[in-house]
Design a protein around this motif. Sequence first.
Motif, PDB file in Angstrom:
ATOM      1  N   ALA A 108       0.841  -1.194   0.000  1.00 44.47           N
ATOM      2  CA  ALA A 108       0.000   0.000   0.000  1.00 44.47           C
ATOM      3  C   ALA A 108       0.877   1.245   0.000  1.00 44.47           C
ATOM      4  O   ALA A 108       1.948   1.262   0.581  1.00 44.47           O
ATOM      5  CB  ALA A 108      -0.916  -0.001   1.217  1.00 44.47           C
ATOM      6  N   PHE A 109       0.413   2.280  -0.664  1.00 44.20           N
ATOM      7  CA  PHE A 109       1.137   3.547  -0.705  1.00 44.20           C
ATOM      8  C   PHE A 109       0.920   4.279   0.605  1.00 44.20           C
ATOM      9  O   PHE A 109      -0.217   4.439   1.045  1.00 44.20           O
ATOM     10  CB  PHE A 109       0.639   4.380  -1.884  1.00 44.20           C
ATOM     11  CG  PHE A 109       1.241   5.756  -1.941  1.00 44.20           C
ATOM     12  CD1 PHE A 109       2.596   5.918  -2.132  1.00 44.20           C
ATOM     13  CD2 PHE A 109       0.447   6.878  -1.802  1.00 44.20           C
ATOM     14  CE1 PHE A 109       3.157   7.179  -2.188  1.00 44.20           C
ATOM     15  CE2 PHE A 109       0.994   8.139  -1.860  1.00 44.20           C
ATOM     16  CZ  PHE A 109       2.353   8.293  -2.057  1.00 44.20           C
ATOM     17  N   ALA A 110       1.986   4.698   1.260  1.00 46.91           N
ATOM     18  CA  ALA A 110       1.877   5.399   2.543  1.00 46.91           C
ATOM     19  C   ALA A 110       2.550   6.758   2.434  1.00 46.91           C
ATOM     20  O   ALA A 110       3.739   6.897   2.694  1.00 46.91           O
ATOM     21  CB  ALA A 110       2.521   4.562   3.645  1.00 46.91           C
ATOM     22  N   PRO A 111       1.806   7.788   2.026  1.00 47.56           N
ATOM     23  CA  PRO A 111       2.402   9.113   1.864  1.00 47.56           C
ATOM     24  C   PRO A 111       2.759   9.739   3.209  1.00 47.56           C
ATOM     25  O   PRO A 111       2.041   9.574   4.189  1.00 47.56           O
ATOM     26  CB  PRO A 111       1.301   9.912   1.173  1.00 47.56           C
ATOM     27  CG  PRO A 111       0.045   9.243   1.593  1.00 47.56           C
ATOM     28  CD  PRO A 111       0.377   7.784   1.731  1.00 47.56           C
ATOM     29  N   ASP A 112       3.882  10.450   3.231  1.00 47.02           N
ATOM     30  CA  ASP A 112       4.265  11.149   4.455  1.00 47.02           C
ATOM     31  C   ASP A 112       3.846  12.617   4.338  1.00 47.02           C
ATOM     32  O   ASP A 112       3.297  13.057   3.327  1.00 47.02           O
ATOM     33  CB  ASP A 112       5.760  11.004   4.730  1.00 47.02           C
ATOM     34  CG  ASP A 112       6.627  11.586   3.619  1.00 47.02           C
ATOM     35  OD1 ASP A 112       6.092  12.243   2.702  1.00 47.02           O
ATOM     36  OD2 ASP A 112       7.845  11.394   3.675  1.00 47.02           O
ATOM     37  N   GLN A 113       4.108  13.390   5.379  1.00 45.31           N
ATOM     38  CA  GLN A 113       3.705  14.798   5.397  1.00 45.31           C
ATOM     39  C   GLN A 113       4.388  15.593   4.288  1.00 45.31           C
ATOM     40  O   GLN A 113       3.799  16.505   3.720  1.00 45.31           O
ATOM     41  CB  GLN A 113       3.983  15.434   6.763  1.00 45.31           C
ATOM     42  CG  GLN A 113       3.406  16.831   6.906  1.00 45.31           C
ATOM     43  CD  GLN A 113       1.887  16.872   6.722  1.00 45.31           C
ATOM     44  OE1 GLN A 113       1.156  16.049   7.262  1.00 45.31           O
ATOM     45  NE2 GLN A 113       1.402  17.837   5.954  1.00 45.31           N
TER      46      GLN A 113
ATOM     47  N   ILE B 128      -6.069  16.170  -1.948  1.00 46.48           N
ATOM     48  CA  ILE B 128      -5.273  16.277  -0.720  1.00 46.48           C
ATOM     49  C   ILE B 128      -5.987  15.553   0.427  1.00 46.48           C
ATOM     50  O   ILE B 128      -5.369  14.784   1.175  1.00 46.48           O
ATOM     51  CB  ILE B 128      -4.999  17.749  -0.367  1.00 46.48           C
ATOM     52  CG1 ILE B 128      -4.107  18.376  -1.451  1.00 46.48           C
ATOM     53  CG2 ILE B 128      -4.351  17.872   1.013  1.00 46.48           C
ATOM     54  CD1 ILE B 128      -3.991  19.878  -1.367  1.00 46.48           C
ATOM     55  N   ASP B 129      -7.307  15.769   0.528  1.00 47.85           N
ATOM     56  CA  ASP B 129      -8.083  15.105   1.585  1.00 47.85           C
ATOM     57  C   ASP B 129      -8.019  13.586   1.437  1.00 47.85           C
ATOM     58  O   ASP B 129      -7.872  12.866   2.427  1.00 47.85           O
ATOM     59  CB  ASP B 129      -9.544  15.560   1.548  1.00 47.85           C
ATOM     60  CG  ASP B 129      -9.718  17.022   1.947  1.00 47.85           C
ATOM     61  OD1 ASP B 129      -8.774  17.598   2.556  1.00 47.85           O
ATOM     62  OD2 ASP B 129     -10.788  17.585   1.640  1.00 47.85           O
ATOM     63  N   ALA B 130      -8.139  13.091   0.212  1.00 49.06           N
ATOM     64  CA  ALA B 130      -8.092  11.642  -0.018  1.00 49.06           C
ATOM     65  C   ALA B 130      -6.731  11.067   0.357  1.00 49.06           C
ATOM     66  O   ALA B 130      -6.640   9.997   0.961  1.00 49.06           O
ATOM     67  CB  ALA B 130      -8.414  11.337  -1.485  1.00 49.06           C
ATOM     68  N   VAL B 131      -5.668  11.781   0.014  1.00 45.41           N
ATOM     69  CA  VAL B 131      -4.319  11.320   0.354  1.00 45.41           C
ATOM     70  C   VAL B 131      -4.127  11.320   1.867  1.00 45.41           C
ATOM     71  O   VAL B 131      -3.594  10.369   2.439  1.00 45.41           O
ATOM     72  CB  VAL B 131      -3.246  12.186  -0.350  1.00 45.41           C
ATOM     73  CG1 VAL B 131      -1.863  11.879   0.185  1.00 45.41           C
ATOM     74  CG2 VAL B 131      -3.305  11.962  -1.851  1.00 45.41           C
ATOM     75  N   GLN B 132      -4.591  12.380   2.538  1.00 47.74           N
ATOM     76  CA  GLN B 132      -4.461  12.436   3.994  1.00 47.74           C
ATOM     77  C   GLN B 132      -5.256  11.319   4.655  1.00 47.74           C
ATOM     78  O   GLN B 132      -4.794  10.724   5.620  1.00 47.74           O
ATOM     79  CB  GLN B 132      -4.914  13.806   4.524  1.00 47.74           C
ATOM     80  CG  GLN B 132      -3.910  14.889   4.217  1.00 47.74           C
ATOM     81  CD  GLN B 132      -4.374  16.255   4.682  1.00 47.74           C
ATOM     82  OE1 GLN B 132      -5.526  16.629   4.516  1.00 47.74           O
ATOM     83  NE2 GLN B 132      -3.449  17.004   5.256  1.00 47.74           N
TER      84      GLN B 132
ATOM     85  N   ALA C 234       3.853  18.761  -0.580  1.00 50.02           N
ATOM     86  CA  ALA C 234       4.176  18.970  -1.998  1.00 50.02           C
ATOM     87  C   ALA C 234       2.905  19.060  -2.840  1.00 50.02           C
ATOM     88  O   ALA C 234       2.839  19.861  -3.783  1.00 50.02           O
ATOM     89  CB  ALA C 234       5.074  17.846  -2.499  1.00 50.02           C
ATOM     90  N   LEU C 235       1.907  18.247  -2.507  1.00 51.98           N
ATOM     91  CA  LEU C 235       0.632  18.346  -3.222  1.00 51.98           C
ATOM     92  C   LEU C 235       0.020  19.734  -3.053  1.00 51.98           C
ATOM     93  O   LEU C 235      -0.450  20.345  -4.018  1.00 51.98           O
ATOM     94  CB  LEU C 235      -0.359  17.290  -2.712  1.00 51.98           C
ATOM     95  CG  LEU C 235      -0.152  15.863  -3.174  1.00 51.98           C
ATOM     96  CD1 LEU C 235      -1.143  14.932  -2.468  1.00 51.98           C
ATOM     97  CD2 LEU C 235      -0.311  15.748  -4.683  1.00 51.98           C
ATOM     98  N   LYS C 236       0.039  20.224  -1.815  1.00 52.78           N
ATOM     99  CA  LYS C 236      -0.517  21.556  -1.539  1.00 52.78           C
ATOM    100  C   LYS C 236       0.254  22.627  -2.305  1.00 52.78           C
ATOM    101  O   LYS C 236      -0.347  23.517  -2.909  1.00 52.78           O
ATOM    102  CB  LYS C 236      -0.471  21.846  -0.032  1.00 52.78           C
ATOM    103  CG  LYS C 236      -1.440  21.015   0.771  1.00 52.78           C
ATOM    104  CD  LYS C 236      -1.294  21.296   2.264  1.00 52.78           C
ATOM    105  CE  LYS C 236      -2.219  20.429   3.095  1.00 52.78           C
ATOM    106  NZ  LYS C 236      -2.050  20.642   4.532  1.00 52.78           N
TER     107      LYS C 236
END
Length: 133
Positions: free
Chosen positions: A26-31, A47-51, A36-38
């Motif tokens: 699974a992809f686990a994005p960090d802060q 952004i909400d979906a990634v968070q 970077a998305l923002k």
Amino acid sequence: MGSAPRRTAKKLIGAARHWAGASDGAFAPDQGFIDALKASGAPQHIIDAVQQGAKASDFEVWPENEEAIDVFLELGSSWDWVAPGMGDPVRVGIRATEIESTLRVLGFRGARRIELFRDIRVMERAALEVLQR
């Protein structure tokens, strides 16, 4: 010496891998990724979906595994570490004496203590596979 019964060993292994941080692909994005998305102007719904995806997921625990998992978590500060000369410290396992004394303190006796000891060893090996990558 045997191992944990086949019906529970798979769930114990999964729980230990989950504790150790395995994402199982699974992809686990960090802060940093979210920032970077923002900065790049990504839409808020993205952004909400990634968070939401970055939040820790739950792991289902079967009733027959609760005691083993509770003991494993209780041993969280009992791991032995080795610091290689030029590398980062790595966990190498939990001493048998730590497992045995924790089981005694928690009041497990006889065959149940032996069964839980073996379950903890199964979980330890699974966690080490993840932690030593």
